[in-house]
Design an enzyme around this catalytic site. Sequence first.
Site, mmCIF file in Angstrom:
data_model
loop_
_atom_site.group_PDB
_atom_site.id
_atom_site.type_symbol
_atom_site.label_atom_id
_atom_site.label_comp_id
_atom_site.label_asym_id
_atom_site.label_seq_id
_atom_site.Cartn_x
_atom_site.Cartn_y
_atom_site.Cartn_z
ATOM 1 C CG ASP A 29 -2.058 0.958 1.154
ATOM 2 O OD1 ASP A 29 -3.204 0.492 1.165
ATOM 3 O OD2 ASP A 29 -1.808 2.179 1.094
ATOM 4 C CG ASN A 86 -11.994 -0.529 4.549
ATOM 5 O OD1 ASN A 86 -12.330 -0.938 5.654
ATOM 6 N ND2 ASN A 86 -10.839 0.069 4.323
ATOM 7 N N GLY A 92 -15.287 3.352 4.269
ATOM 8 C CA GLY A 92 -14.079 4.045 3.824
ATOM 9 C C GLY A 92 -13.451 3.456 2.575
ATOM 10 C CD GLN A 93 -14.870 -0.598 -1.967
ATOM 11 O OE1 GLN A 93 -15.992 -0.887 -1.505
ATOM 12 N NE2 GLN A 93 -14.377 -1.176 -3.045
ATOM 13 C CG HIS A 99 -8.757 -2.982 -1.853
ATOM 14 N ND1 HIS A 99 -9.741 -2.330 -2.563
ATOM 15 C CD2 HIS A 99 -8.509 -2.217 -0.763
ATOM 16 C CE1 HIS A 99 -10.065 -1.217 -1.923
ATOM 17 N NE2 HIS A 99 -9.338 -1.118 -0.830
ATOM 18 C CG HIS A 101 -6.709 -2.743 3.547
ATOM 19 N ND1 HIS A 101 -5.992 -1.600 3.259
ATOM 20 C CD2 HIS A 101 -7.948 -2.544 3.021
ATOM 21 C CE1 HIS A 101 -6.765 -0.738 2.603
ATOM 22 N NE2 HIS A 101 -7.960 -1.291 2.449
HETATM 23 P P1 DGP Z 1 -9.650 1.525 0.802
HETATM 24 O O1 DGP Z 1 -9.745 2.788 1.613
HETATM 25 O O2 DGP Z 1 -10.071 0.312 1.585
HETATM 26 O O3 DGP Z 1 -10.369 1.635 -0.535
HETATM 27 O O4 DGP Z 1 -8.100 1.323 0.505
HETATM 28 C C1 DGP Z 1 -7.455 1.759 -0.648
HETATM 29 C C2 DGP Z 1 -5.991 1.670 -0.395
HETATM 30 O O5 DGP Z 1 -5.311 1.729 -1.638
HETATM 31 C C3 DGP Z 1 -5.424 2.819 0.451
HETATM 32 O O6 DGP Z 1 -4.877 2.275 1.653
HETATM 33 C C4 DGP Z 1 -4.335 3.431 -0.392
HETATM 34 C C5 DGP Z 1 -4.102 2.416 -1.481
HETATM 35 N N1 DGP Z 1 -3.769 2.952 -2.773
HETATM 36 C C6 DGP Z 1 -4.461 3.906 -3.459
HETATM 37 N N2 DGP Z 1 -3.890 4.128 -4.649
HETATM 38 C C7 DGP Z 1 -2.811 3.299 -4.720
HETATM 39 C C8 DGP Z 1 -1.822 3.062 -5.720
HETATM 40 O O7 DGP Z 1 -1.807 3.655 -6.800
HETATM 41 N N3 DGP Z 1 -0.877 2.127 -5.436
HETATM 42 C C9 DGP Z 1 -0.861 1.421 -4.264
HETATM 43 N N4 DGP Z 1 0.107 0.541 -4.090
HETATM 44 N N5 DGP Z 1 -1.792 1.623 -3.296
HETATM 45 C C10 DGP Z 1 -2.742 2.551 -3.527
#
Ligand code: DGP
Length: 113
Positions: A29, A86, A92-93, A99, A101
């Site tokens: 992340d 999420n 908070g999605q 995905h 975490h």
């Molecule tokens: P959520 O809030 O559950 O939808 O989590 C989305 C997650 O994705 C957040 O923790 C940040 C991560 N994220 C967003 N954009 C990118 C990206 O371009 N690359 C990576 N590796 N992670 C990302």
Amino acid sequence: MDCIFCAIIKKQIPADVVFENDRIAAFRDTNPQAPVHILIVPKKHITSLDTIDDADQAVLGEIQIVARDIARRERIAEIGYRLVVNCGIAAGQTVRHVHYHLLGGRKLLWPPG
Ligand code: DGP
């Protein structure tokens, strides 16, 4: 379709990929909330847990096997870790590609807030 995780899966944008097979990708992340924070995703675009169907059962189960193996490799399995999805706005999605975490490497609080 404009999906950042599909772009990572297709290698159109870079990511720190820690696992990949024909069905699943896992990458770190970019906004880590713990010393280990890895996202595990099906390569098939599924918007959220609310839109999964019976055909997705195998890959969603496999994600948990992948999470177990990554947790062991990242050395967070012994002290414990969390696998979180999420789903939707209130949870908070922010990325509309389902995905998981994988979080670990510190004491994780409960309830998560
Ligand atoms: P959520 O809030 O559950 O939808 O989590 C989305 C997650 O994705 C957040 O923790 C940040 C991560 N994220 C967003 N954009 C990118 C990206 O371009 N690359 C990576 N590796 N992670 C990302």
